[in-house]
Write a protein that holds these residues in place. Structure first.
Motif, PDB file in Angstrom:
ATOM      1  N   GLU A   1       0.828  -1.208   0.000  1.00 14.14           N
ATOM      2  CA  GLU A   1       0.000   0.000   0.000  1.00 14.14           C
ATOM      3  C   GLU A   1       0.862   1.258   0.000  1.00 14.14           C
ATOM      4  OE1 GLU A   1      -2.550  -0.451   3.396  1.00 14.14           O
ATOM      5  OE2 GLU A   1      -3.889  -1.827   2.350  1.00 14.14           O
ATOM      6  N   VAL A   2       2.001   1.215   0.713  1.00 14.70           N
ATOM      7  CA  VAL A   2       2.918   2.353   0.739  1.00 14.70           C
ATOM      8  C   VAL A   2       3.467   2.610  -0.665  1.00 14.70           C
ATOM      9  CG1 VAL A   2       5.134   3.212   1.617  1.00 14.70           C
ATOM     10  CG2 VAL A   2       3.529   2.094   3.177  1.00 14.70           C
ATOM     11  N   LYS A   3       3.907   1.550  -1.349  1.00 16.90           N
ATOM     12  CA  LYS A   3       4.441   1.682  -2.712  1.00 16.90           C
ATOM     13  C   LYS A   3       3.362   2.160  -3.686  1.00 16.90           C
ATOM     14  CE  LYS A   3       8.213  -1.623  -2.326  1.00 16.90           C
ATOM     15  NZ  LYS A   3       8.758  -2.900  -2.763  1.00 16.90           N
ATOM     16  N   GLU A   4       2.159   1.622  -3.551  1.00 13.82           N
ATOM     17  CA  GLU A   4       1.059   2.030  -4.430  1.00 13.82           C
ATOM     18  C   GLU A   4       0.714   3.500  -4.190  1.00 13.82           C
ATOM     19  OE1 GLU A   4      -3.671   1.190  -5.200  1.00 13.82           O
ATOM     20  OE2 GLU A   4      -2.507  -0.332  -4.138  1.00 13.82           O
ATOM     21  N   GLY A   5       0.709   3.907  -2.933  1.00  8.94           N
ATOM     22  CA  GLY A   5       0.426   5.299  -2.599  1.00  8.94           C
ATOM     23  C   GLY A   5       1.457   6.243  -3.181  1.00  8.94           C
ATOM     24  N   LYS A   6       2.741   5.870  -3.118  1.00  5.43           N
ATOM     25  CA  LYS A   6       3.792   6.709  -3.693  1.00  5.43           C
ATOM     26  C   LYS A   6       3.621   6.803  -5.199  1.00  5.43           C
ATOM     27  CE  LYS A   6       8.698   7.509  -4.352  1.00  5.43           C
ATOM     28  NZ  LYS A   6       8.442   8.257  -5.540  1.00  5.43           N
ATOM     29  N   ALA A   7       3.346   5.680  -5.856  1.00  2.00           N
ATOM     30  CA  ALA A   7       3.158   5.680  -7.312  1.00  2.00           C
ATOM     31  C   ALA A   7       1.969   6.561  -7.708  1.00  2.00           C
ATOM     32  CB  ALA A   7       2.951   4.252  -7.818  1.00  2.00           C
ATOM     33  N   ARG A   8       0.882   6.490  -6.941  1.00  6.44           N
ATOM     34  CA  ARG A   8      -0.288   7.327  -7.237  1.00  6.44           C
ATOM     35  C   ARG A   8       0.045   8.805  -7.036  1.00  6.44           C
ATOM     36  NH1 ARG A   8      -5.839   4.993  -6.881  1.00  6.44           N
ATOM     37  NH2 ARG A   8      -5.557   2.757  -7.085  1.00  6.44           N
ATOM     38  N   GLY A   9       0.790   9.109  -5.972  1.00  7.36           N
ATOM     39  CA  GLY A   9       1.186  10.491  -5.707  1.00  7.36           C
ATOM     40  C   GLY A   9       2.061  11.045  -6.820  1.00  7.36           C
ATOM     41  N   ASP A  10       3.035  10.246  -7.255  1.00  2.45           N
ATOM     42  CA  ASP A  10       3.902  10.661  -8.364  1.00  2.45           C
ATOM     43  C   ASP A  10       3.070  10.949  -9.618  1.00  2.45           C
ATOM     44  OD1 ASP A  10       6.088  10.212  -6.702  1.00  2.45           O
ATOM     45  OD2 ASP A  10       6.739   8.383  -7.733  1.00  2.45           O
ATOM     46  N   ALA A  11       2.152  10.030  -9.933  1.00  9.33           N
ATOM     47  CA  ALA A  11       1.327  10.178 -11.137  1.00  9.33           C
ATOM     48  C   ALA A  11       0.414  11.408 -11.037  1.00  9.33           C
ATOM     49  CB  ALA A  11       0.488   8.915 -11.349  1.00  9.33           C
ATOM     50  N   LEU A  12      -0.136  11.655  -9.861  1.00  7.55           N
ATOM     51  CA  LEU A  12      -1.001  12.816  -9.664  1.00  7.55           C
ATOM     52  C   LEU A  12      -0.229  14.110  -9.852  1.00  7.55           C
ATOM     53  CD1 LEU A  12      -3.921  13.578  -8.738  1.00  7.55           C
ATOM     54  CD2 LEU A  12      -2.949  13.792  -6.453  1.00  7.55           C
ATOM     55  N   PHE A  13       0.956  14.168  -9.259  1.00  7.38           N
ATOM     56  CA  PHE A  13       1.821  15.345  -9.368  1.00  7.38           C
ATOM     57  C   PHE A  13       2.154  15.620 -10.836  1.00  7.38           C
ATOM     58  CE2 PHE A  13       5.721  17.699  -7.976  1.00  7.38           C
ATOM     59  CZ  PHE A  13       5.129  18.481  -7.000  1.00  7.38           C
ATOM     60  N   LYS A  14       2.555  14.586 -11.555  1.00  3.39           N
ATOM     61  CA  LYS A  14       2.915  14.722 -12.971  1.00  3.39           C
ATOM     62  C   LYS A  14       1.704  15.088 -13.825  1.00  3.39           C
ATOM     63  CE  LYS A  14       7.257  12.714 -13.141  1.00  3.39           C
ATOM     64  NZ  LYS A  14       8.238  13.750 -13.280  1.00  3.39           N
ATOM     65  N   ALA A  15       0.521  14.545 -13.497  1.00  4.71           N
ATOM     66  CA  ALA A  15      -0.683  14.848 -14.270  1.00  4.71           C
ATOM     67  C   ALA A  15      -1.050  16.327 -14.155  1.00  4.71           C
ATOM     68  CB  ALA A  15      -1.849  13.974 -13.806  1.00  4.71           C
ATOM     69  N   ILE A  16      -0.944  16.878 -12.954  1.00  3.53           N
ATOM     70  CA  ILE A  16      -1.259  18.297 -12.777  1.00  3.53           C
ATOM     71  C   ILE A  16      -0.237  19.152 -13.514  1.00  3.53           C
ATOM     72  CG2 ILE A  16      -1.395  20.181 -11.102  1.00  3.53           C
ATOM     73  CD1 ILE A  16      -2.692  18.174  -9.169  1.00  3.53           C
ATOM     74  N   GLU A  17       1.044  18.805 -13.373  1.00  2.00           N
ATOM     75  CA  GLU A  17       2.077  19.554 -14.102  1.00  2.00           C
ATOM     76  C   GLU A  17       1.830  19.477 -15.603  1.00  2.00           C
ATOM     77  OE1 GLU A  17       6.871  19.652 -14.879  1.00  2.00           O
ATOM     78  OE2 GLU A  17       5.857  17.760 -14.477  1.00  2.00           O
ATOM     79  N   GLY A  18       1.549  18.280 -16.106  1.00  2.00           N
ATOM     80  CA  GLY A  18       1.299  18.096 -17.536  1.00  2.00           C
ATOM     81  C   GLY A  18       0.106  18.890 -18.014  1.00  2.00           C
ATOM     82  N   TYR A  19      -0.942  18.926 -17.216  1.00  2.00           N
ATOM     83  CA  TYR A  19      -2.131  19.702 -17.587  1.00  2.00           C
ATOM     84  C   TYR A  19      -1.776  21.175 -17.768  1.00  2.00           C
ATOM     85  CZ  TYR A  19      -6.620  21.998 -17.491  1.00  2.00           C
ATOM     86  OH  TYR A  19      -7.693  22.795 -17.807  1.00  2.00           O
ATOM     87  N   VAL A  20      -1.045  21.731 -16.805  1.00  2.00           N
ATOM     88  CA  VAL A  20      -0.696  23.152 -16.877  1.00  2.00           C
ATOM     89  C   VAL A  20       0.223  23.422 -18.067  1.00  2.00           C
ATOM     90  CG1 VAL A  20       0.431  25.063 -15.669  1.00  2.00           C
ATOM     91  CG2 VAL A  20      -1.080  23.528 -14.420  1.00  2.00           C
ATOM     92  N   LEU A  21       1.197  22.538 -18.288  1.00  2.00           N
ATOM     93  CA  LEU A  21       2.109  22.723 -19.421  1.00  2.00           C
ATOM     94  C   LEU A  21       1.371  22.663 -20.757  1.00  2.00           C
ATOM     95  CD1 LEU A  21       5.203  20.629 -18.285  1.00  2.00           C
ATOM     96  CD2 LEU A  21       5.105  23.109 -18.599  1.00  2.00           C
ATOM     97  N   ASN A  22       0.340  21.820 -20.842  1.00  2.00           N
ATOM     98  CA  ASN A  22      -0.414  21.657 -22.086  1.00  2.00           C
ATOM     99  C   ASN A  22      -1.561  22.644 -22.261  1.00  2.00           C
ATOM    100  OD1 ASN A  22       1.078  19.496 -23.208  1.00  2.00           O
ATOM    101  ND2 ASN A  22       0.144  18.131 -21.704  1.00  2.00           N
ATOM    102  N   HIS A  23      -1.755  23.529 -21.299  1.00  2.00           N
ATOM    103  CA  HIS A  23      -2.818  24.532 -21.382  1.00  2.00           C
ATOM    104  C   HIS A  23      -2.218  25.922 -21.129  1.00  2.00           C
ATOM    105  CE1 HIS A  23      -5.141  20.865 -20.911  1.00  2.00           C
ATOM    106  NE2 HIS A  23      -6.085  21.505 -21.580  1.00  2.00           N
TER     107      HIS A  23
END
Length: 179
Positions: A153-175
């Protein structure tokens, strides 16, 4: 964005004896990052309710359950993964815009682990070495009783956090209209 108000299901915010595991993580953003750190903070903290459902396909909505957006506010994220709808409750612990700090806790949800009291995230954005940005993150797993945090669960949580962080950054960069 119109936010709906909903009640917190009874029993989610119970307090029992807890055991805490603290992890210190760094989440480097895509390099080179064209965004200023204040702009990233705005996207990650101030505008996240609006951006998350647009940036992450699985997130259907973000609703304020209780509070006014400051510390103590509880938000409900409704998530659809694999055709199954779930939710998670986040509680804002601290917002410090001057120091680019945002702290929140996961406090419940439809599939929240029974052995976890809460999972607290203490985050700060800092300058990266080559003009990019680094998200410094301290994660505290507060387990109920003597329960040990589940490593998967700790590893899954870190992976989800990384993906969320990158998704928000990607959204802003693409808009580019976002500011």
């Amino acid at each position: 964005m119109l936010l709906h108000t909903a009640k917190i299901p009874e029993g989610i915010l119970k307090t029992d004896r807890v055991q805490t595991l603290t992890l210190h993580l760094q989440l480097p953003l895509a390099q080179p990052c064209e965004l200023s750190i204040p702009q990233l903070f705005k996207a990650l903290v101030k505008d996240a309710d609006e951006i998350l459902p647009k940036a992450v396909d699985a997130i259907q909505s973000v609703e304020t359950v209780e509070g006014n957006g400051g510390p103590g506010t509880i938000k409900k994220l409704t998530i659809n993964e694999g055709g199954k709808s779930n939710y998670v409750l986040n509680k804002i612990e601290a917002i410090d815009e001057a120091n680019l700090v945002y702290n929140y806790s996961l406090v419940g949800g439809s599939e929240f682990p029974e052995n976890v009291e809460k999972i607290t995230f203490e985050s700060k954005l800092v300058d990266g070495p080559n003009g990019g940005s680094i998200g410094k993150l301290k994660v505290k797993y507060h387990s109920k009783g003597n329960a040990e945090p589940n490593e998967a669960e700790v590893k899954e949580g870190k992976a989800r956090g990384d993906a969320l962080f990158k998704a928000i950054e990607g959204y802003v960069l693409n808009h580019p209209e976002y500011n």
